[in-house]
Design a protein around this motif. Sequence first.
Motif, PDB file in Angstrom:
ATOM      1  N   ARG A  19      49.243  45.545  36.423  1.00 47.25           N
ATOM      2  CA  ARG A  19      48.713  46.590  37.286  1.00 47.25           C
ATOM      3  C   ARG A  19      47.322  46.209  37.788  1.00 47.25           C
ATOM      4  NH1 ARG A  19      48.700  53.022  35.571  1.00 47.25           N
ATOM      5  NH2 ARG A  19      48.357  53.861  37.674  1.00 47.25           N
ATOM      6  N   GLY A  20      47.070  46.430  39.065  1.00 46.53           N
ATOM      7  CA  GLY A  20      45.770  46.140  39.645  1.00 46.53           C
ATOM      8  C   GLY A  20      45.647  44.762  40.268  1.00 46.53           C
ATOM      9  N   ARG A  25      50.053  45.039  44.038  1.00 41.97           N
ATOM     10  CA  ARG A  25      49.884  45.779  45.285  1.00 41.97           C
ATOM     11  C   ARG A  25      50.964  45.389  46.301  1.00 41.97           C
ATOM     12  NH1 ARG A  25      44.436  45.113  43.688  1.00 41.97           N
ATOM     13  NH2 ARG A  25      44.231  43.120  44.789  1.00 41.97           N
TER      14      ARG A  25
END
Length: 408
Positions: A19-20, A25
Motif C-alpha cells: 500500500r502506498g 496506485r
Amino acid sequence: MTGDRRQMVDAGVSPRIARGTPQYRRTSLAIFSCGFSIFALLYCTQPVLPLFSEEFSVSPAQSSLALSLTTITMAIAMIFASSLAEAIGRKPLMLGALIASSLLTLLLAVSTQWSHVLWLRALTGVTLSGMPAVALAYLGEEMEPQAVAPAVGLYIGGGALGGMSGRLFVALLADYGSWRLAMAFIAVTGLGSAVIFWRALPPSRQFQPRGLDFSGLTLSLIRHFRNPGIALLVVEGFLLLGGFMVLYNYIGFRLQAPPFNLSQSLAGLVFAVYPIGSLGSAMMSNLAARFGRGRMLIVSILVMMAGLGLLMPDMLVTTVLGLAVMTFGFFGAHAISSGFAPALAERDKAQASSLYLLFYYIGGGVAGSLGGIFWSANAWTGVALFSGALMAGTLLAAVLLARRAPSH
C-alpha cells in the motif's frame, strides 16, 4: 523497504504490492476503472425497464429479464472463467471481458426485436464473467495482506460509482434522446476504460499458470461446499443481492406511477444515491479490519433493513433517504462478504470467489424477476415485503457465518 520485502528481493522472489507504492496506485486505478465500467455495462438496462415494457409490449416481469438474464449467465459463466484464468492469466481475461461486453452493448443499441435484446444481454453476462471473480483473485495474489481489504473496497466502490453513473446517464439520455443512444454511450465508456485498464494494471508476478483442466472443477467446488463457512457465505450472497436487486428493479416503476408520477429522467435521478455505496464499501471494509468481518457484516445488513423501513411511506424524501441508507449498508455487506471468500479457501481461491459470486448474482437475477410477480400482485408493498423476507434470511446467514468464519 521492510525486512521481509528485502529478503524476498534478495532471494529472487517478486515482492507483493504494498500500500502506498506506485504499483499500488496503478493497480487501484486499473481496478477502479474496470469495476466502474463492468457494473455500468451490467446495470445499464435497469432504469429503462419501463421503456422496454412500453416499446416491446412486455410485462414488468418480462422486461426485468433484460437484467436478470445478464446476471444469471454471468454467474454461471464465472465458474468456468475462473478456471480459464488459471491457464491464460488474470489480466488478459479481464481485458477481453471488458472489450467484448462493450461491443455487445453497442449491438444492443441497434436491436429492434425483444428476442435480440434478450440474447445480447445473455451473451453480455457471459463476457462480463471474465472480470468479477478474477479481479478479486488478482488482488489476493498480488497485494500484501494488509493492502487487500482497502483494494477490494476500492474495487467495490468503483462498481458502485459505475452502477450509479450507468443508471443515471442512461435515464437522462433515454428521456432527452433515446435508450439506444444511452446504450451506445455506455459502450463507448467501456471501451475507454479498457484502454486505461490495459495501460495501468501491472502484469501478474505471483501467478503461476496451470493447464486448462475443467475436470478438476467439480472436485474443487465440492471441496469448497464441505467448508461450512463457504457454504454459509454462498447462501448469504444469494439472499444479499436478491433483497437489494428487487428494490432497484422496480423503484422506477414505483416513481413513474401514482402518487409520484415522475418523468423518466426525474425517476432516474434517484440513482444519484449510488455513490453512497462507495462510501459504505470503504468505511465498512476499514471497520471490518478493526472490529472483525463478522460483526461488521451484521451491522451492514441491519443498516440495509433500516433503509427498507424508510422506503415504505409514499413520500419522496423518505424514499430517497431510504434508498441511500439501504445502498450504504448493501455495499458495506458486499465488500465484507467478498473478502471472506479468499480468506476461507485453503486453495483454488479464484474458484472460491467465483462460487460466492455465482450464488450472489443468481440470487439477484432470480429475485429481480420474481419481484415482478409481487409488483403485479400488490405493487410496491408486495415488492418491499419480498425484499424484507430476503434481508431477514441474509441477517440469519450472517450471524451464523460470523460464528464460523475467521474474524480478519
